[in-house]
Design a protein around this motif. Structure first.
Motif, PDB file in Angstrom:
ATOM      1  N   HIS A  40      48.716  34.488  42.363  1.00 30.29           N
ATOM      2  CA  HIS A  40      47.897  33.788  43.561  1.00 30.29           C
ATOM      3  C   HIS A  40      47.186  32.573  42.894  1.00 30.29           C
ATOM      4  O   HIS A  40      47.552  32.652  41.735  1.00 30.29           O
ATOM      5  N   HIS A  42      45.276  29.283  43.465  1.00 28.93           N
ATOM      6  CA  HIS A  42      44.292  28.283  44.810  1.00 28.93           C
ATOM      7  C   HIS A  42      44.328  27.120  44.522  1.00 28.93           C
ATOM      8  O   HIS A  42      43.825  26.701  43.072  1.00 28.93           O
ATOM      9  N   ASP A  47      46.408  27.073  49.095  1.00 26.01           N
ATOM     10  CA  ASP A  47      46.161  28.101  48.681  1.00 26.01           C
ATOM     11  C   ASP A  47      47.660  29.517  48.954  1.00 26.01           C
ATOM     12  O   ASP A  47      48.338  28.625  50.046  1.00 26.01           O
ATOM     13  N   LYS A  72      43.312  25.602  53.685  1.00 29.48           N
ATOM     14  CA  LYS A  72      42.008  25.781  53.397  1.00 29.48           C
ATOM     15  C   LYS A  72      41.438  25.482  54.746  1.00 29.48           C
ATOM     16  O   LYS A  72      40.309  26.135  55.594  1.00 29.48           O
ATOM     17  N   GLU A  96      39.248  39.178  47.176  1.00 27.55           N
ATOM     18  CA  GLU A  96      40.490  38.339  47.103  1.00 27.55           C
ATOM     19  C   GLU A  96      39.891  36.980  47.669  1.00 27.55           C
ATOM     20  O   GLU A  96      40.989  35.876  47.506  1.00 27.55           O
ATOM     21  N   HIS A  99      38.408  33.716  47.508  1.00 24.15           N
ATOM     22  CA  HIS A  99      38.566  32.917  47.076  1.00 24.15           C
ATOM     23  C   HIS A  99      39.635  31.235  47.765  1.00 24.15           C
ATOM     24  O   HIS A  99      40.357  30.530  47.185  1.00 24.15           O
ATOM     25  N   HIS A 100      39.906  31.601  49.252  1.00 24.70           N
ATOM     26  CA  HIS A 100      40.230  31.101  49.937  1.00 24.70           C
ATOM     27  C   HIS A 100      39.683  29.691  51.129  1.00 24.70           C
ATOM     28  O   HIS A 100      40.469  29.654  52.170  1.00 24.70           O
ATOM     29  N   HIS A 106      35.234  21.712  46.991  1.00 26.22           N
ATOM     30  CA  HIS A 106      36.151  21.151  46.726  1.00 26.22           C
ATOM     31  C   HIS A 106      36.780  19.957  47.949  1.00 26.22           C
ATOM     32  O   HIS A 106      37.157  19.416  47.510  1.00 26.22           O
ATOM     33  N   ASN A 167      34.116  32.346  40.657  1.00 27.31           N
ATOM     34  CA  ASN A 167      34.918  31.815  40.841  1.00 27.31           C
ATOM     35  C   ASN A 167      36.337  32.051  39.563  1.00 27.31           C
ATOM     36  O   ASN A 167      37.240  32.249  40.202  1.00 27.31           O
ATOM     37  N   GLN A 179      41.009  34.164  36.971  1.00 29.37           N
ATOM     38  CA  GLN A 179      42.377  33.377  37.068  1.00 29.37           C
ATOM     39  C   GLN A 179      42.330  32.082  34.937  1.00 29.37           C
ATOM     40  O   GLN A 179      40.914  32.168  34.779  1.00 29.37           O
TER      41      GLN A 179
END
Length: 273
Positions: A40, A42, A47, A72, A96, A99-100, A106, A167, A179
């Motif tokens: 994955h 991100h 994503d 997103k 999960e 995280h999208h 952001h 995160n 991550q």
């Protein structure tokens, strides 16, 4: 001046290319979820998911599957994420999906990055005008400094947000996966470093342009005024009405300088009524 200006513009262009490549890449945070057999990625505004590598043929290396990406800010993707999170008790992989989401950090990073790119472009335009109009060198340096500042703020926000516990770790059905920061962040960081070097060159360029314009202005003033001339000395001489006593005294003390009263002494003429 032109060499420093050209070097600054080249460094700004390199920074623009690197920061733009970082923004358009989804690999800001990368995690390999082994139980899902997928990788994955991100990013800031989209994503991507890559299935596990597989062998094409015997003796060949692993072949990478294509990326499956989603935005997103896509409303349909947001609705899918909402439905998945509502069934988090039944679906172990629903965690999960967090995280999208398109979080506020952001949006803040994108705002600072886009603003820095626009300001860097403005600095290039003003820098190209500096040889013809030297005062634009100040706009060149100031816009580049603000672009550099915004880029540093964007890197700082991402680094702090990526190291937060919610995160940094991804919860799967069985285990928890950490991550890692992807290459997109380092591309953007390298672009910021190019802007730091460009800013140092821009300061020197501005100083050269300003000092050069002052020297040319002073030279033009001298050319307009002409060379300095000394005041003419009073000619040595004596008026016809100088007495012998004055003549003898002036021989002792140098040249004679008539007094204003003697120079403008009025004369009278007698006439009959």
């Amino acid at each position: 001046q032109k060499v420093l200006l050209g070097l600054s513009v080249l460094l700004i262009l390199a920074g623009l290319i690197l920061t733009s490549a970082g923004v358009f890449s989804p690999a800001w945070q990368v995690v390999a979820i082994r139980e899902f057999r997928a990788e994955h990625q991100h990013g800031l505004w989209w994503d991507c998911i890559r299935a596990e590598k597989h062998v094409v043929a015997v003796g060949d290396f692993y072949d990478e599957s294509p990326l499956h990406c989603m935005y997103k800010f896509d409303n349909s993707a947001e609705q899918v994420i909402e439905n998945t999170l509502n069934n988090i008790d039944e679906d172990g992989a629903a965690g999960e999906s967090e995280h999208h989401r398109f979080w506020a950090w952001h949006k803040a990073i994108l705002f600072f990055i886009i603003s820095s790119i626009l300001l860097a472009f403005v600095s290039i335009c003003t820098g190209c005008c500096a040889p013809c109009f030297p005062p634009t060198a100040f706009c060149f340096t100031i816009s580049l400094f603000i672009a550099l500042l915004f880029s540093l703020i964007a890197d700082g926000i991402f680094f702090l947000a990526a190291n937060r516990v919610d995160n940094r770790f991804v919860q799967g059905m069985v285990g928890t996966y950490e991550q890692s920061i992807g290459y997109a962040f380092y591309l953007h960081l390298l672009g910021t470093f190019c802007w730091i070097l460009a800013f140092l060159c821009a300061i020197t360029t501005t100083y050269k342009f300003v000092s050069g314009s002052e020297e040319s202005r002073s030279a033009s003033d001298l050319h307009f005024r002409g060379p300095l001339r000394e005041e003419p000395l009073l000619e040595k001489g004596y008026p016809p009405y100088a007495s012998s006593q004055q003549f003898g005294s002036q021989q002792q003390f140098g040249s004679y300088r008539p007094s204003p009263s003697a120079a403008y002494r009025p004369t009278y003429r007698e006439t009959s009524a």
